[in-house]
Motif scaffolding. Sequence first.
Motif, PDB file in Angstrom:
ATOM      1  N   TRP A  89       0.862  -1.180   0.000  1.00  0.00           N
ATOM      2  CA  TRP A  89       0.000   0.000   0.000  1.00  0.00           C
ATOM      3  C   TRP A  89       0.902   1.236   0.000  1.00  0.00           C
ATOM      4  CZ3 TRP A  89      -5.458   0.603   0.368  1.00  0.00           C
ATOM      5  CH2 TRP A  89      -5.894   1.909   0.580  1.00  0.00           C
ATOM      6  N   VAL A  90       0.768   2.067  -1.017  1.00  0.00           N
ATOM      7  CA  VAL A  90       1.600   3.258  -1.153  1.00  0.00           C
ATOM      8  C   VAL A  90       0.737   4.514  -1.046  1.00  0.00           C
ATOM      9  CG1 VAL A  90       3.236   4.518  -2.600  1.00  0.00           C
ATOM     10  CG2 VAL A  90       3.195   2.001  -2.656  1.00  0.00           C
ATOM     11  N   THR A  91       1.098   5.373  -0.129  1.00  0.00           N
ATOM     12  CA  THR A  91       0.419   6.667   0.041  1.00  0.00           C
ATOM     13  C   THR A  91       1.383   7.787  -0.310  1.00  0.00           C
ATOM     14  OG1 THR A  91      -0.970   5.877   1.862  1.00  0.00           O
ATOM     15  CG2 THR A  91      -0.668   8.255   1.685  1.00  0.00           C
ATOM     16  N   THR A  92       0.904   8.779  -1.058  1.00  0.00           N
ATOM     17  CA  THR A  92       1.660  10.011  -1.238  1.00  0.00           C
ATOM     18  C   THR A  92       0.693  11.180  -1.124  1.00  0.00           C
ATOM     19  OG1 THR A  92       3.392  11.109  -2.515  1.00  0.00           O
ATOM     20  CG2 THR A  92       1.548  10.193  -3.782  1.00  0.00           C
ATOM     21  N   LYS A  93       1.242  12.381  -1.186  1.00  0.00           N
ATOM     22  CA  LYS A  93       0.421  13.567  -0.922  1.00  0.00           C
ATOM     23  C   LYS A  93       0.748  14.680  -1.911  1.00  0.00           C
ATOM     24  CE  LYS A  93       1.115  12.321   3.905  1.00  0.00           C
ATOM     25  NZ  LYS A  93       2.396  11.612   3.717  1.00  0.00           N
ATOM     26  N   LEU A  94      -0.300  15.376  -2.339  1.00  0.00           N
ATOM     27  CA  LEU A  94      -0.164  16.518  -3.242  1.00  0.00           C
ATOM     28  C   LEU A  94       0.095  17.767  -2.411  1.00  0.00           C
ATOM     29  CD1 LEU A  94      -0.585  17.166  -6.355  1.00  0.00           C
ATOM     30  CD2 LEU A  94      -2.902  17.864  -5.713  1.00  0.00           C
ATOM     31  N   MET A 126      -3.883   8.868  -2.217  1.00  0.00           N
ATOM     32  CA  MET A 126      -3.277  10.187  -2.355  1.00  0.00           C
ATOM     33  C   MET A 126      -4.085  11.167  -1.520  1.00  0.00           C
ATOM     34  SD  MET A 126      -2.099  12.437  -5.698  1.00  0.00           S
ATOM     35  CE  MET A 126      -0.753  11.324  -6.100  1.00  0.00           C
ATOM     36  N   LEU A 127      -3.359  11.999  -0.778  1.00  0.00           N
ATOM     37  CA  LEU A 127      -3.978  12.970   0.108  1.00  0.00           C
ATOM     38  C   LEU A 127      -3.694  14.396  -0.344  1.00  0.00           C
ATOM     39  CD1 LEU A 127      -2.816  11.500   3.562  1.00  0.00           C
ATOM     40  CD2 LEU A 127      -4.836  10.865   2.240  1.00  0.00           C
ATOM     41  N   LEU A 128      -4.593  15.311   0.002  1.00  0.00           N
ATOM     42  CA  LEU A 128      -4.284  16.730  -0.071  1.00  0.00           C
ATOM     43  C   LEU A 128      -3.500  17.028   1.207  1.00  0.00           C
ATOM     44  CD1 LEU A 128      -7.617  18.348  -1.321  1.00  0.00           C
ATOM     45  CD2 LEU A 128      -5.685  17.461  -2.653  1.00  0.00           C
ATOM     46  N   HIS A 129      -2.236  17.396   1.058  1.00  0.00           N
ATOM     47  CA  HIS A 129      -1.320  17.463   2.197  1.00  0.00           C
ATOM     48  C   HIS A 129      -1.695  18.547   3.203  1.00  0.00           C
ATOM     49  CE1 HIS A 129       3.183  16.644   3.255  1.00  0.00           C
ATOM     50  NE2 HIS A 129       2.449  16.756   4.331  1.00  0.00           N
ATOM     51  N   GLN A 130      -2.156  19.692   2.696  1.00  0.00           N
ATOM     52  CA  GLN A 130      -2.516  20.801   3.577  1.00  0.00           C
ATOM     53  C   GLN A 130      -3.839  21.408   3.112  1.00  0.00           C
ATOM     54  OE1 GLN A 130      -0.920  21.480   6.290  1.00  0.00           O
ATOM     55  NE2 GLN A 130       1.048  20.440   5.979  1.00  0.00           N
ATOM     56  N   ILE A 184      -8.763   8.260  -2.040  1.00  0.00           N
ATOM     57  CA  ILE A 184      -8.368   9.666  -1.905  1.00  0.00           C
ATOM     58  C   ILE A 184      -8.769  10.194  -0.527  1.00  0.00           C
ATOM     59  CG2 ILE A 184      -8.349  10.193  -4.358  1.00  0.00           C
ATOM     60  CD1 ILE A 184     -11.153  11.312  -4.140  1.00  0.00           C
ATOM     61  N   GLY A 185      -7.921  11.081   0.003  1.00  0.00           N
ATOM     62  CA  GLY A 185      -8.185  11.599   1.334  1.00  0.00           C
ATOM     63  C   GLY A 185      -7.564  12.962   1.555  1.00  0.00           C
ATOM     64  N   VAL A 186      -7.615  13.397   2.803  1.00  0.00           N
ATOM     65  CA  VAL A 186      -7.128  14.727   3.173  1.00  0.00           C
ATOM     66  C   VAL A 186      -6.158  14.600   4.346  1.00  0.00           C
ATOM     67  CG1 VAL A 186      -9.183  15.902   2.317  1.00  0.00           C
ATOM     68  CG2 VAL A 186      -9.115  15.107   4.695  1.00  0.00           C
ATOM     69  N   SER A 187      -5.561  15.706   4.701  1.00  0.00           N
ATOM     70  CA  SER A 187      -4.611  15.718   5.814  1.00  0.00           C
ATOM     71  C   SER A 187      -4.666  17.058   6.519  1.00  0.00           C
ATOM     72  CB  SER A 187      -3.191  15.459   5.277  1.00  0.00           C
ATOM     73  OG  SER A 187      -2.256  15.349   6.325  1.00  0.00           O
ATOM     74  N   ASN A 188      -4.448  17.033   7.802  1.00  0.00           N
ATOM     75  CA  ASN A 188      -4.388  18.245   8.636  1.00  0.00           C
ATOM     76  C   ASN A 188      -5.692  19.040   8.659  1.00  0.00           C
ATOM     77  OD1 ASN A 188      -1.552  18.171   9.562  1.00  0.00           O
ATOM     78  ND2 ASN A 188      -1.105  18.288   7.375  1.00  0.00           N
TER      79      ASN A 188
END
Length: 287
Positions: free
Chosen positions: A72-77, A106-110, A134-138
């Motif tokens: 499982w690979v996660t990265t962030k935009l 993949m997440l929206l980093h901020q 797809i997800g979000v962060s912070n």
Amino acid sequence: MTFPTFTLRDGNQIPSFGFGVFQIPADGSTKAAVAKALELGYRHIDTATAYFNEAEVGAAIQESGIPREEIWVTTKLWLQDYAYEDAKKGIDASLTKLGLDYVDLMLLHQPYGEVEQAWQALEEAQSAGKIKSIGVSNMTPKIYQKFVPNFKTKPVVNQVEFNPYFQQEELRQTMLEDGVAIEAWAPLGQGNADLFQEPVLQEIAERHHKNVGQVILRFEHQLGIIVFPKSTHDERIKSNIDIFDFALSNVEMDAIKALDKGKGSHDPDVPGVGEWLLNAFDVHAND
């Protein structure tokens, strides 16, 4: 070993325990650490465009010999790329650096700037098969309520600061209502010495013949939090995953819950944080 998985609201199964690479340099260190983690059984790797080490993560995965579908690979935009056309390019750039046909998450980093445009780009990339989830962060409860009601689809995860000193009670309730899983960044409190010296944690660790870090990670796992501690030390990488041969009692869980201070090291609601982050660095400086 096989790690437990949690079922996300889109039906995908995410390994509940992973390996983070925040602040690990792209000088061979990231590749070596990820390679060791994969060798020890980790099957969930969390990186980001703004970590500047996606290429080394991808190299370690490709050289591991492990089938792609098992990792499982996660990265962030990064928010520098949130305008719609920039977001589409940013998604493709991450795939290129990782050397992968798709990422699992993949997440929206901020949560600042053109968030809705970036989310649309993630949704379209998901439809195209470039991203599985797809997800979000912070996102705090306030920020979540500002943006997510305008999304066509809800995020499956919200990655936030989480540890025994900051247990995100209000946010957890909001996420529970929407079926959004919480992922913890800094699950060990970024090595906070005070946290590791807490008598209650030391007593529980001694009782279970574990270390304090293992007790903290087990506590978070039992709360249903997805964790991915990072380390560049082989022994720590190994010991961090050794949390599935014991369980904390309700009394022990309550004792750790009592450590909550209700405040973390980072407050996304503070005015000006978005502008500060946007100017912190340029993710395209080396393009």
